[in-house]
Design a protein around this motif. Structure first.
Motif, PDB file in Angstrom:
ATOM      1  N   ILE A   1      29.508   7.936 -33.515  1.00  0.00           N
ATOM      2  CA  ILE A   1      30.261   6.683 -33.513  1.00  0.00           C
ATOM      3  C   ILE A   1      29.438   5.455 -33.144  1.00  0.00           C
ATOM      4  CG2 ILE A   1      31.054   6.743 -31.099  1.00  0.00           C
ATOM      5  CD1 ILE A   1      33.803   5.971 -32.083  1.00  0.00           C
ATOM      6  N   ALA A   2      28.432   5.624 -32.293  1.00  0.00           N
ATOM      7  CA  ALA A   2      27.746   4.464 -31.719  1.00  0.00           C
ATOM      8  C   ALA A   2      26.692   3.896 -32.658  1.00  0.00           C
ATOM      9  CB  ALA A   2      27.102   4.849 -30.386  1.00  0.00           C
ATOM     10  N   THR A   3      26.550   2.568 -32.620  1.00  0.00           N
ATOM     11  CA  THR A   3      25.459   1.903 -33.343  1.00  0.00           C
ATOM     12  C   THR A   3      24.260   1.686 -32.432  1.00  0.00           C
ATOM     13  OG1 THR A   3      26.421  -0.262 -32.830  1.00  0.00           O
ATOM     14  CG2 THR A   3      27.022   0.735 -34.931  1.00  0.00           C
ATOM     15  N   SER A   4      24.519   1.584 -31.133  1.00  0.00           N
ATOM     16  CA  SER A   4      23.449   1.506 -30.142  1.00  0.00           C
ATOM     17  C   SER A   4      23.844   2.355 -28.949  1.00  0.00           C
ATOM     18  CB  SER A   4      23.185   0.052 -29.726  1.00  0.00           C
ATOM     19  OG  SER A   4      24.360  -0.530 -29.186  1.00  0.00           O
ATOM     20  N   VAL A   5      22.868   2.689 -28.130  1.00  0.00           N
ATOM     21  CA  VAL A   5      23.135   3.650 -27.068  1.00  0.00           C
ATOM     22  C   VAL A   5      22.324   3.314 -25.822  1.00  0.00           C
ATOM     23  CG1 VAL A   5      21.347   5.249 -27.868  1.00  0.00           C
ATOM     24  CG2 VAL A   5      23.265   6.127 -26.546  1.00  0.00           C
ATOM     25  N   GLY A   6      22.933   3.575 -24.671  1.00  0.00           N
ATOM     26  CA  GLY A   6      22.232   3.528 -23.399  1.00  0.00           C
ATOM     27  C   GLY A   6      22.415   4.875 -22.733  1.00  0.00           C
ATOM     28  N   ILE A   7      21.336   5.495 -22.310  1.00  0.00           N
ATOM     29  CA  ILE A   7      21.413   6.810 -21.663  1.00  0.00           C
ATOM     30  C   ILE A   7      21.126   6.638 -20.182  1.00  0.00           C
ATOM     31  CG2 ILE A   7      20.410   9.121 -21.554  1.00  0.00           C
ATOM     32  CD1 ILE A   7      19.839   8.961 -24.509  1.00  0.00           C
ATOM     33  N   ILE A   8      22.107   6.994 -19.360  1.00  0.00           N
ATOM     34  CA  ILE A   8      21.992   6.841 -17.910  1.00  0.00           C
ATOM     35  C   ILE A   8      21.990   8.213 -17.254  1.00  0.00           C
ATOM     36  CG2 ILE A   8      24.496   6.585 -17.572  1.00  0.00           C
ATOM     37  CD1 ILE A   8      23.838   4.542 -15.339  1.00  0.00           C
ATOM     38  N   HIS A   9      21.153   8.352 -16.239  1.00  0.00           N
ATOM     39  CA  HIS A   9      21.020   9.628 -15.538  1.00  0.00           C
ATOM     40  C   HIS A   9      20.660   9.343 -14.089  1.00  0.00           C
ATOM     41  CE1 HIS A   9      20.255  13.897 -15.047  1.00  0.00           C
ATOM     42  NE2 HIS A   9      19.048  13.643 -14.557  1.00  0.00           N
ATOM     43  N   ASP A  10      21.443   9.887 -13.155  1.00  0.00           N
ATOM     44  CA  ASP A  10      21.228   9.647 -11.735  1.00  0.00           C
ATOM     45  C   ASP A  10      21.129   8.158 -11.418  1.00  0.00           C
ATOM     46  OD1 ASP A  10      21.319  12.340 -11.125  1.00  0.00           O
ATOM     47  OD2 ASP A  10      19.143  12.615 -11.214  1.00  0.00           O
ATOM     48  N   GLY A  11      21.975   7.368 -12.086  1.00  0.00           N
ATOM     49  CA  GLY A  11      22.054   5.938 -11.801  1.00  0.00           C
ATOM     50  C   GLY A  11      20.994   5.082 -12.454  1.00  0.00           C
ATOM     51  N   GLN A  12      20.098   5.692 -13.234  1.00  0.00           N
ATOM     52  CA  GLN A  12      19.019   4.932 -13.860  1.00  0.00           C
ATOM     53  C   GLN A  12      19.140   4.979 -15.385  1.00  0.00           C
ATOM     54  OE1 GLN A  12      15.520   6.795 -11.989  1.00  0.00           O
ATOM     55  NE2 GLN A  12      15.297   4.934 -10.767  1.00  0.00           N
ATOM     56  N   LEU A  13      18.880   3.836 -16.019  1.00  0.00           N
ATOM     57  CA  LEU A  13      18.951   3.754 -17.472  1.00  0.00           C
ATOM     58  C   LEU A  13      17.637   4.261 -18.049  1.00  0.00           C
ATOM     59  CD1 LEU A  13      21.100   2.715 -19.500  1.00  0.00           C
ATOM     60  CD2 LEU A  13      19.799   0.584 -19.618  1.00  0.00           C
ATOM     61  N   LEU A  14      17.696   5.413 -18.736  1.00  0.00           N
ATOM     62  CA  LEU A  14      16.491   6.053 -19.255  1.00  0.00           C
ATOM     63  C   LEU A  14      16.104   5.533 -20.634  1.00  0.00           C
ATOM     64  CD1 LEU A  14      17.196   9.776 -18.288  1.00  0.00           C
ATOM     65  CD2 LEU A  14      15.994   8.028 -16.971  1.00  0.00           C
ATOM     66  N   TYR A  15      17.098   5.130 -21.404  1.00  0.00           N
ATOM     67  CA  TYR A  15      16.833   4.630 -22.764  1.00  0.00           C
ATOM     68  C   TYR A  15      17.911   3.635 -23.149  1.00  0.00           C
ATOM     69  CZ  TYR A  15      16.528   4.222 -27.796  1.00  0.00           C
ATOM     70  OH  TYR A  15      16.433   3.701 -29.055  1.00  0.00           O
ATOM     71  N   GLN A  16      17.504   2.622 -23.908  1.00  0.00           N
ATOM     72  CA  GLN A  16      18.456   1.690 -24.495  1.00  0.00           C
ATOM     73  C   GLN A  16      17.905   1.170 -25.817  1.00  0.00           C
ATOM     74  OE1 GLN A  16      21.270  -1.623 -22.694  1.00  0.00           O
ATOM     75  NE2 GLN A  16      19.157  -2.314 -22.616  1.00  0.00           N
ATOM     76  N   GLY A  17      18.723   1.211 -26.840  1.00  0.00           N
ATOM     77  CA  GLY A  17      18.301   0.733 -28.149  1.00  0.00           C
ATOM     78  C   GLY A  17      19.259   1.228 -29.210  1.00  0.00           C
ATOM     79  N   SER A  18      18.909   1.000 -30.472  1.00  0.00           N
ATOM     80  CA  SER A  18      19.789   1.439 -31.550  1.00  0.00           C
ATOM     81  C   SER A  18      19.720   2.957 -31.688  1.00  0.00           C
ATOM     82  CB  SER A  18      19.379   0.780 -32.870  1.00  0.00           C
ATOM     83  OG  SER A  18      18.202   1.381 -33.389  1.00  0.00           O
ATOM     84  N   MET A  19      20.781   3.509 -32.228  1.00  0.00           N
ATOM     85  CA  MET A  19      20.819   4.957 -32.444  1.00  0.00           C
ATOM     86  C   MET A  19      19.731   5.372 -33.422  1.00  0.00           C
ATOM     87  SD  MET A  19      22.334   7.743 -31.530  1.00  0.00           S
ATOM     88  CE  MET A  19      23.934   7.274 -30.864  1.00  0.00           C
ATOM     89  N   ASP A  20      19.506   4.564 -34.443  1.00  0.00           N
ATOM     90  CA  ASP A  20      18.474   4.877 -35.433  1.00  0.00           C
ATOM     91  C   ASP A  20      17.093   4.916 -34.793  1.00  0.00           C
ATOM     92  OD1 ASP A  20      20.326   5.105 -37.446  1.00  0.00           O
ATOM     93  OD2 ASP A  20      20.053   3.050 -38.188  1.00  0.00           O
ATOM     94  N   GLU A  21      16.814   3.956 -33.909  1.00  0.00           N
ATOM     95  CA  GLU A  21      15.509   3.920 -33.237  1.00  0.00           C
ATOM     96  C   GLU A  21      15.317   5.161 -32.365  1.00  0.00           C
ATOM     97  OE1 GLU A  21      15.647   0.285 -31.088  1.00  0.00           O
ATOM     98  OE2 GLU A  21      15.068  -0.952 -32.803  1.00  0.00           O
ATOM     99  N   LEU A  22      16.387   5.560 -31.693  1.00  0.00           N
ATOM    100  CA  LEU A  22      16.302   6.740 -30.835  1.00  0.00           C
ATOM    101  C   LEU A  22      15.967   7.976 -31.652  1.00  0.00           C
ATOM    102  CD1 LEU A  22      16.671   8.062 -28.062  1.00  0.00           C
ATOM    103  CD2 LEU A  22      19.121   8.248 -28.568  1.00  0.00           C
ATOM    104  N   LYS A  23      16.635   8.131 -32.790  1.00  0.00           N
ATOM    105  CA  LYS A  23      16.386   9.309 -33.620  1.00  0.00           C
ATOM    106  C   LYS A  23      14.985   9.283 -34.237  1.00  0.00           C
ATOM    107  CE  LYS A  23      21.221  10.262 -34.684  1.00  0.00           C
ATOM    108  NZ  LYS A  23      22.282  10.293 -35.699  1.00  0.00           N
TER     109      LYS A  23
END
Length: 303
Positions: free
Chosen positions: A198-220
């Motif tokens: 569903i998402a066009t962009s994504v932020g991945i958070i783990h233990d209170g810290q943002l590990l990744y942020q950007g478009s879904m396409d860039e992540l893949k």
């Protein structure tokens, strides 16, 4: 493109425990921003700080380019939200619950009709909410958040308690909001497959810290698929492929090559067959969001 949500070093600490630690979120207009992380990662705490429900220990929240702390009323008029679980009066009907929110939001009757239609509750509007299924209650909560057709819609785990058909309906609904109503959607979830679809962009958070942020396409793209080849003589095959310009690694009985085009896979196969090596299997292994998440966190942790 306007930035709708910005946080700067947003932090929430309870004693010595950092629930959210220096998080910098950026959500652009028209995005469906998937805020992804396991339970306890800091998703709901972050959302509550965005809406002024929890006071940050430090850092700043800007919505629509304005400081939330200085423009609270104006910002909330343009924002709809469903946090954790919907609030409702069980002894009232769906329609009566919507009218309560209508008085608070000061919107016309047509908004109620449209919001109920969007979440497909128009036929159950006269039924008491106490008799609604869990999925119907969740959809009513989304309808309440949509009632004034906000520019920013914040949904915290919106598919909680829904069956597969209900999850599919909510997924299609959320996908349609930016194009049909000009909304920006901030969506938190621990369901990897939902965010991936569903998402066009994504932020991945783990233990209170943002590990990744950007478009879904860039992540893949950062985590390309791998081509796996199994042969009758893997050691010799690896040498032949290397001399033909293919870099392969040998793991778990397979030769692993980085993502190749169809023509490159065909060429690698030709090199091996023409050299008399039996090619037993060629497969492509695409990394899904769960694999990427585990690689980013470095932990095989259940979501």
């Amino acid at each position: 493109m306007d930035t709708i949500v910005t946080t700067r070093s947003l932090t929430k600490r309870y004693g010595a425990d950092y629930r959210v630690n220096s998080v910098n979120v950026e959500v652009n207009e028209g995005d469906i921003y998937g805020f992804l992380g396991p339970n306890g990662a800091g998703k709901t705490t972050t959302i509550k700080m965005l809406l002024g429900l929890v006071k940050p220990t430090s850092g700043q929240v800007l919505l629509f380019g304005k400081k939330f702390s200085e423009n609270r009323q104006a910002i909330l008029k343009q924002t709809g939200s469903l946090i954790e679980s919907p609030s409702y009066y069980a002894h009232l009907t769906g329609l009566e619950n919507m009218r309560v929110i209508q008085r608070i939001r000061d919107v016309p009757d047509k908004n109620i009709t449209e919001a109920l239609r969007i979440v497909r509750l128009e036929k159950q509007k006269d039924k008491k909410v106490g008799q609604y299924s869990l999925g119907m209650k969740q959809r009513l909560g989304i309808a309440m958040a949509l009632l004034h057709f906000p520019k920013l819609l914040i949904l915290d785990e919106p598919t909680n308690g829904l069956d597969p058909a209900g999850i599919g309906e909510i997924r299609e609904l959320i996908r349609s909001l930016p194009e049909r109503y000009g909304m920006t959607v901030f969506l938190s979830s621990h369901l990897l497959t939902e965010i991936e679809q569903i998402a066009t962009s994504v932020g991945i958070i783990h233990d209170g810290q943002l590990l990744y942020q950007g478009s879904m396409d860039e992540l893949k793209k950062k985590h390309q698929a791998v081509i796996s080849i199994k042969t009758g003589d893997n050691e010799r095959a690896m040498g032949l492929l290397f001399h033909s310009g293919f870099r392969a690694a040998f793991t778990d009985g397979f030769l692993r090559l980085p993502a190749l085009t169809d023509s490159e896979v065909a060429e690698a196969n030709r090199v091996l067959v023409h050299s008399g090596i039996d090619v037993i299997r060629i497969s492509e292994q695409k990394k899904n969001l769960e694999t990427i998440f585990l690689e980013l966190t470095g932990k095989e942790r259940s979501l």
